[in-house]
Design a protein around this motif. Structure first.
Motif, mmCIF file in Angstrom:
data_model
loop_
_atom_site.group_PDB
_atom_site.id
_atom_site.type_symbol
_atom_site.label_atom_id
_atom_site.label_comp_id
_atom_site.label_asym_id
_atom_site.label_seq_id
_atom_site.Cartn_x
_atom_site.Cartn_y
_atom_site.Cartn_z
ATOM 1 N N GLY A 17 52.528 51.563 26.489
ATOM 2 C CA GLY A 17 51.346 51.628 27.336
ATOM 3 C C GLY A 17 50.610 50.318 27.533
ATOM 4 N N THR A 18 51.003 49.274 26.849
ATOM 5 C CA THR A 18 50.314 47.985 26.989
ATOM 6 C C THR A 18 50.471 47.430 28.401
ATOM 7 O OG1 THR A 18 50.662 47.521 24.651
ATOM 8 C CG2 THR A 18 50.090 45.651 26.060
ATOM 9 N N GLY A 19 51.694 47.442 28.912
ATOM 10 C CA GLY A 19 51.936 46.938 30.261
ATOM 11 C C GLY A 19 51.171 47.731 31.304
ATOM 12 N N SER A 20 51.152 49.045 31.144
ATOM 13 C CA SER A 20 50.410 49.896 32.087
ATOM 14 C C SER A 20 48.920 49.594 32.047
ATOM 15 C CB SER A 20 50.639 51.377 31.760
ATOM 16 O OG SER A 20 51.968 51.742 32.048
ATOM 17 N N ALA A 21 48.375 49.431 30.857
ATOM 18 C CA ALA A 21 46.944 49.139 30.734
ATOM 19 C C ALA A 21 46.609 47.792 31.370
ATOM 20 C CB ALA A 21 46.528 49.156 29.268
ATOM 21 N N LEU A 22 47.444 46.800 31.146
ATOM 22 C CA LEU A 22 47.201 45.478 31.736
ATOM 23 C C LEU A 22 47.334 45.519 33.253
ATOM 24 C CD1 LEU A 22 49.025 43.228 29.136
ATOM 25 C CD2 LEU A 22 46.614 43.033 29.790
ATOM 26 N N LEU A 23 48.382 46.176 33.755
ATOM 27 C CA LEU A 23 48.586 46.221 35.199
ATOM 28 C C LEU A 23 47.450 46.984 35.885
ATOM 29 C CD1 LEU A 23 50.297 45.388 37.579
ATOM 30 C CD2 LEU A 23 51.776 47.375 37.143
ATOM 31 N N SER A 24 47.010 48.064 35.292
ATOM 32 C CA SER A 24 45.893 48.824 35.843
ATOM 33 C C SER A 24 44.638 47.957 35.935
ATOM 34 C CB SER A 24 45.628 50.061 34.981
ATOM 35 O OG SER A 24 44.530 50.774 35.468
ATOM 36 N N ALA A 25 44.330 47.241 34.867
ATOM 37 C CA ALA A 25 43.146 46.368 34.845
ATOM 38 C C ALA A 25 43.284 45.231 35.856
ATOM 39 C CB ALA A 25 42.927 45.816 33.444
ATOM 40 N N LEU A 26 44.487 44.699 35.999
ATOM 41 C CA LEU A 26 44.707 43.600 36.935
ATOM 42 C C LEU A 26 44.534 44.066 38.385
ATOM 43 C CD1 LEU A 26 45.427 40.642 36.345
ATOM 44 C CD2 LEU A 26 47.798 41.220 36.877
ATOM 45 N N ILE A 27 45.062 45.239 38.697
ATOM 46 C CA ILE A 27 44.906 45.799 40.041
ATOM 47 C C ILE A 27 43.429 46.050 40.335
ATOM 48 C CG2 ILE A 27 45.358 47.839 41.463
ATOM 49 C CD1 ILE A 27 48.150 47.951 40.038
ATOM 50 N N GLU A 28 42.727 46.601 39.364
ATOM 51 C CA GLU A 28 41.286 46.853 39.527
ATOM 52 C C GLU A 28 40.543 45.540 39.807
ATOM 53 O OE1 GLU A 28 37.962 48.205 36.390
ATOM 54 O OE2 GLU A 28 39.615 49.635 36.637
ATOM 55 N N ARG A 29 40.892 44.486 39.084
ATOM 56 C CA ARG A 29 40.249 43.185 39.271
ATOM 57 C C ARG A 29 40.548 42.639 40.664
ATOM 58 N NH1 ARG A 29 38.387 39.610 35.128
ATOM 59 N NH2 ARG A 29 38.327 41.403 33.733
ATOM 60 N N ALA A 30 41.785 42.773 41.117
ATOM 61 C CA ALA A 30 42.152 42.272 42.446
ATOM 62 C C ALA A 30 41.395 43.027 43.542
ATOM 63 C CB ALA A 30 43.659 42.393 42.658
ATOM 64 N N ARG A 31 41.271 44.324 43.385
ATOM 65 C CA ARG A 31 40.520 45.113 44.373
ATOM 66 C C ARG A 31 39.046 44.707 44.371
ATOM 67 N NH1 ARG A 31 44.027 50.434 43.217
ATOM 68 N NH2 ARG A 31 45.326 50.290 45.086
ATOM 69 N N ALA A 32 38.490 44.475 43.194
ATOM 70 C CA ALA A 32 37.083 44.064 43.089
ATOM 71 C C ALA A 32 36.857 42.710 43.755
ATOM 72 C CB ALA A 32 36.644 44.026 41.625
ATOM 73 N N GLN A 33 37.877 41.858 43.776
ATOM 74 C CA GLN A 33 37.768 40.555 44.435
ATOM 75 C C GLN A 33 38.028 40.646 45.932
ATOM 76 O OE1 GLN A 33 40.392 37.953 42.054
ATOM 77 N NE2 GLN A 33 38.536 36.835 41.492
ATOM 78 N N GLY A 34 38.314 41.843 46.440
ATOM 79 C CA GLY A 34 38.549 42.011 47.861
ATOM 80 C C GLY A 34 39.901 41.516 48.332
ATOM 81 N N LEU A 35 40.861 41.451 47.432
ATOM 82 C CA LEU A 35 42.196 41.009 47.824
ATOM 83 C C LEU A 35 42.920 42.138 48.546
ATOM 84 C CD1 LEU A 35 42.932 39.055 44.560
ATOM 85 C CD2 LEU A 35 42.553 38.094 46.845
ATOM 86 N N HIS A 36 43.927 41.775 49.320
ATOM 87 C CA HIS A 36 44.608 42.751 50.168
ATOM 88 C C HIS A 36 45.980 43.169 49.640
ATOM 89 C CE1 HIS A 36 45.607 44.978 53.748
ATOM 90 N NE2 HIS A 36 46.637 44.182 54.022
ATOM 91 N N VAL A 37 46.770 42.225 49.139
ATOM 92 C CA VAL A 37 48.126 42.523 48.668
ATOM 93 C C VAL A 37 48.378 41.835 47.338
ATOM 94 C CG1 VAL A 37 50.608 42.173 49.127
ATOM 95 C CG2 VAL A 37 49.086 42.885 50.979
ATOM 96 N N MET A 38 49.072 42.548 46.437
ATOM 97 C CA MET A 38 49.544 41.977 45.179
ATOM 98 C C MET A 38 51.067 42.026 45.203
ATOM 99 S SD MET A 38 48.689 43.052 41.239
ATOM 100 C CE MET A 38 47.035 42.370 41.267
ATOM 101 N N VAL A 39 51.691 40.896 44.901
ATOM 102 C CA VAL A 39 53.138 40.751 44.923
ATOM 103 C C VAL A 39 53.652 40.592 43.496
ATOM 104 C CG1 VAL A 39 55.034 39.245 45.680
ATOM 105 C CG2 VAL A 39 53.099 39.674 47.202
ATOM 106 N N ALA A 40 54.810 41.203 43.237
ATOM 107 C CA ALA A 40 55.519 41.021 41.969
ATOM 108 C C ALA A 40 56.884 40.431 42.281
ATOM 109 C CB ALA A 40 55.685 42.360 41.249
ATOM 110 N N GLY A 41 57.235 39.354 41.616
ATOM 111 C CA GLY A 41 58.581 38.782 41.683
ATOM 112 C C GLY A 41 59.250 39.059 40.352
ATOM 113 N N ILE A 42 60.305 39.880 40.346
ATOM 114 C CA ILE A 42 60.908 40.382 39.111
ATOM 115 C C ILE A 42 62.415 40.145 39.142
ATOM 116 C CG2 ILE A 42 61.277 42.449 37.693
ATOM 117 C CD1 ILE A 42 58.783 43.670 39.085
#
Length: 177
Positions: free
Chosen positions: A96-121
């Motif tokens: 669950g660590t990765g899920s918790a971090l990704l959730s928090a990161l998405i929330e932060r990006a939305r709060a900053q008014g960003l439009h798209v988040m990209v993952a290169g994997i």
């Protein structure tokens, strides 16, 4: 587990996770190891640029993982898009660590008014691909053989998450800002 903004005191733990990924995985296509001073400087630079560096901490203060995002590309037209990175300490994945971090990161990006988040994997990293798909990321393409590590060519899968439905304003800014 707590998710917090990283400080210089977390640099050693971040460096340990980063270096393990460099030495043993294709999660990062780097070959240079770093020390705590390097990661402390990196944290400061990211945060000074307005980008978060988040850490997941165990109750005893051990860094379980970290996540960040930064510019997708340097040109003005991409200013509403970010690319992120997320790493979890070896032996602690799937808890669950990765899920918790990704959730928090998405929330932060939305709060900053960003439009798209990209993952290169790394296209073979199905665990990471599945994690991102659970959060609504869509697989949008694969670039074959664009990287190399451990004596083999690596394919780069791109996934993206549209963070909002705001139209672009006439001046190129997001109308949600």
């Amino acid at each position: 587990m707590q998710i917090l903004d990283a400080t210089a005191q977390h640099a050693r733990g971040i460096a340990e996770i980063y270096n393990h990924a460099v030495e043993h995985t294709t999660a990062i296509w780097n070959e240079r190891l770093v020390d705590a001073a390097d990661r402390a400087e990196w944290i400061a630079e990211r945060q000074a640029g307005g980008f978060p560096v988040l850490v997941a901490l165990e109750d005893d203060g051990i860094v379980l993982g970290y996540a960040t995002y930064g510019p997708w590309r340097p040109h003005d037209g991409y200013r509403h898009t970010v690319e992120h990175s997320l790493y979890v300490r070896e032996g602690l994945r799937g808890r669950g660590t990765g899920s918790a971090l990704l959730s928090a990161l998405i929330e932060r990006a939305r709060a900053q008014g960003l439009h798209v988040m990209v993952a290169g994997i790394d296209a073979e990293n199905q665990g990471s691909v599945r994690l991102h798909e659970r959060f609504g990321f869509d697989r949008v393409g694969v670039l074959p053989q664009v990287g190399t590590k451990f004596g083999r060519w690596l394919d780069l899968a791109f996934l993206q998450l549209v963070l909002d439905q705001a139209p672009a304003a006439a001046d190129g800014s997001s109308s949600s800002r």
